[in-house]
Design a protein around this motif. Structure first.
Motif, short mmCIF file in Angstrom:
data_model
loop_
_atom_site.label_atom_id
_atom_site.label_comp_id
_atom_site.label_asym_id
_atom_site.label_seq_id
_atom_site.Cartn_x
_atom_site.Cartn_y
_atom_site.Cartn_z
N ALA A 99 0.82 -1.21 0.00
CA ALA A 99 0.00 0.00 0.00
C ALA A 99 0.86 1.26 0.00
CB ALA A 99 -0.93 -0.01 1.21
N GLY A 124 -13.65 -0.04 -4.39
CA GLY A 124 -12.66 -0.97 -3.85
C GLY A 124 -13.29 -2.23 -3.32
N SER A 143 -9.65 3.48 -12.66
CA SER A 143 -8.51 3.82 -11.80
C SER A 143 -7.77 5.04 -12.32
CB SER A 143 -7.56 2.62 -11.70
OG SER A 143 -8.19 1.52 -11.10
N HIS A 188 -7.57 0.38 -2.19
CA HIS A 188 -6.85 -0.89 -2.14
C HIS A 188 -6.85 -1.51 -0.75
CE1 HIS A 188 -5.29 -0.61 -6.23
NE2 HIS A 188 -5.00 0.66 -6.00
N ARG A 223 -11.05 -2.95 -0.50
CA ARG A 223 -10.71 -4.31 -0.90
C ARG A 223 -10.90 -5.29 0.25
NH1 ARG A 223 -4.94 -5.69 -3.78
NH2 ARG A 223 -5.33 -7.88 -4.29
#
Length: 598
Positions: free
Chosen positions: A270, A381, A474, A502, A506
């Motif tokens: 990340a 996400g 994105s 992310h 996610r």
């Protein structure tokens, strides 16, 4: 003949030396990500981690992931030229992937063959037993009393050297180790020996009697002190009700180790992603580039590497069913280390350290337009996390091979190449927020499509639509975040967006879908998400039309008045637009004053 505008724009982008390291980096980083990340769920499944456990792992990982990108972006904005820090995080991300190979197995499933091997043990006092060699287990048929077996081979063995699995090494000190001939097929009456009233998973069967079967040693006669072991086979349906068995190990240890490895990988990934996007936007804006054309090379990396990674998994995996995912970890690490070296060649000298990052960042979070954008990215996400985690799960249940799974990624990113080439035109015609709405509309089609397929190859048309939900969406989100940020908070806002998309989004998608799979089934989970995407797209479009459209038009007019470079109009080689970017800070602050009036 006049050259088309898009081809001239692509050629100017290719001939800009400042963008060459970015293109190489996007290729390497995306190739590394596509080599490993799509297969991580299958790797967790091969370790015996269940859906709900995997969902919890992703949720906990998301908590740590969201805590990293924003502080990393703030630190980068304070540093200014942060390429050394970015290089270190990129290399650390690659090294963290190697630790996946050290996580032990929690559960292992074994398929029982149609011709099931058994061990027939005959001892001196006439007692004979039949047993299933571990780790296989048999749920014996109810009321089982007669059985037909085929004797493969027999031998005498040392009583002190007979292992648990029925292996029959010849005794050197006690027994002569003779090979014994026996009748091929024989009928026997059996009684299941148990320590309780249940017949399930009984350790062995006692042989009460069998038809006349002669056991003739090849030489020397049978030693009365040596037991005899025979390898026999029986048809599984004649003996067992189950088709596979579950072997369990230290489940708690595996879950905790896997969680720690995912957190380590998530933190480094990340941080490096958010910093990399920040560096890309800083360089492209500094030299009048097009972010979509830089991101184009990430698609090329995924197209090349994902099928290779899937083929390597199939090649090195055991034919008995054990999957070997180590090639993906090695590829990921090697490509990330190469990317860390290339990062050192980036030109970030124009980035000056900022002393008011936190103050500017707090002002950004007060803007309704940014808050609504972040909420929408959280939902996007979530959808990405569900597909990233459980799409290959669905394809594996449909019988897909790993190379086919790799091809699905190639199809999606191949379709994204022309879309990214035309991204500048699409952004200009639709606007960045409406491009995000388009992505949600396509998500509806993809989710519904996956919920109805019965053949893994039928996913290909829906994978091609990934060009809108991942590549274009994105690119629009990163560009929109850059437009909403001030020059001093560019990397910070990119980090916040990356952490929410992310990280939290996610992880939330993996957690929710993991818990919903048991009561609803994976196909219905996809349908619920299709409904969520449709509602989100409609609400975001309505919100932009009612509240933010005037602000976006004013910002566009101010940028044009200040001479902000259009993606298709690149300045001459070596020319920068630093003064323009400094002026943009006042534009963004004026937007903040307008937002406060909402």
């Amino acid at each position: 003949m006049k050259t088309p505008g898009w081809s001239a724009r692509v050629w100017r982008d290719l001939t800009t030396k400042k963008f060459v390291p970015l293109k190489i980096l996007y290729f390497l980083v995306s190739a590394a990500t596509s080599a490993m990340m799509p297969f991580l769920t299958l790797h967790a499944r091969s370790l015996g981690i269940l859906e709900m456990e995997l969902g919890i792992v992703f949720a906990v990982n998301a908590v740590f992931t969201i805590l990293v990108p924003t502080p990393a972006g703030i630190l980068a904005d304070k540093i200014g030229n942060f390429k050394v820090f970015l290089s270190f995080m990129m290399a650390a991300s690659g090294g963290a992937a190697l630790v996946f190979s050290a996580v032990p197995v929690a559960r292992r499933y074994h398929n029982l063959p149609e011709s099931l091997p058994l061990t027939l043990s005959l001892v001196d006092d006439g007692l004979a037993t039949l047993s299933v060699p571990p780790p296989l287990q048999c749920d014996y048929l109810p009321l089982l009393d007669n059985l037909t077996i085929t004797i493969a081979n027999c031998s005498l063995c040392d009583p002190g050297s007979v292992p648990e699995d029925g292996c029959v090494p010849p005794g050197l000190d006690v027994c002569p180790g003779q090979q014994v001939e026996a009748a091929g097929e024989t009928q026997m009456q059996v009684n299941i020996a148990t320590s309780n009233d249940s017949v399930w998973n009984a350790p062995y069967m006692e042989v009460m009697s069998w038809s006349d079967a002669e056991f003739l040693p090849q030489s020397g006669g049978e030693d009365q002190w040596c037991p005899m072991q025979c390898i026999v086979t029986v048809l599984r349906p004649d003996l067992c009700t189950n088709t596979h068995t579950l072997e369990t190990f230290d489940i708690t240890k595996t879950i905790w180790l896997y969680l720690m490895v995912r957190i380590l990988n998530g933190i480094t990934l990340a941080a490096s992603f958010s910093l990399f996007d920040g560096a890309t936007m800083a360089i492209t804006k500094q030299y009048g580039g097009d972010y979509g054309l830089q991101r184009l090379y990430s698609n090329v990396g995924s197209i090349v590497m994902t099928p290779i990674s899937g083929a390597l998994i199939d090649y090195f995996s055991d034919r008995g069913g054990l999957q070997d995912y180590r090639p993906t970890f090695y590829l990921y690490c090697g490509l990330k280390v190469l990317a860390a070296v290339v990062i050192l060649f980036l030109d970030l000298d124009f980035r000056q350290p900022s002393s008011r990052v936190l103050k500017d960042f707090r002002s950004l979070l007060k803007k309704p337009e940014i808050l609504s954008f972040l909420i929408v990215m959280l939902i996007a996400g979530t959808c990405f996390g569900v597909l990233d985690t459980f799409l290959f799960w669905l394809l594996q249940d449909l019988g897909a091979q790993k190379y086919l799974m790799g091809i699905t990624v190639t199809v999606g990113f191949s379709a994204g190449v022309p879309v990214l080439v035309a991204s500048g035109y699409i952004f200009k015609r639709l606007g960045l927020p409406n491009t995000i709405v388009l992505g949600f509309a396509v998500y509806v089609v993809r989710m519904l499509g996956y919920s109805f397929i019965t053949n893994p190859w039928w996913c290909m048309p829906f994978e091609a639509l990934e060009c809108f939900t991942v590549s274009l969406m994105s690119a629009a989100a990163v560009s929109y975040a850059a437009d909403l940020a001030t020059p001093a908070t560019l990397t910070t806002l990119q980090g916040l967006y990356g952490g929410i998309y992310h990280g939290v989004g996610r992880g939330l998608g993996s957690l929710v879908s993991g818990f919903l799979m048991a009561p609803l089934g994976l196909r219905n989970v996809f349908r619920v998400l299709a409904l969520l995407c449709g509602v989100t797209g409609v609400l975001y479009f309505t919100t932009n039309c009612l509240f933010f459209r005037k602000l976006q038009k004013k910002r566009k007019v101010r940028f044009e008045q200040l001479g902000k470079p259009d993606p298709s109009d690149r300045p001459a080689e070596g020319e920068t637009v630093t003064d323009t970017r400094q002026q943009e800070g006042s534009v963004t602050r004026e937007d903040g004053e307008a937002d406060a009036m909402l």
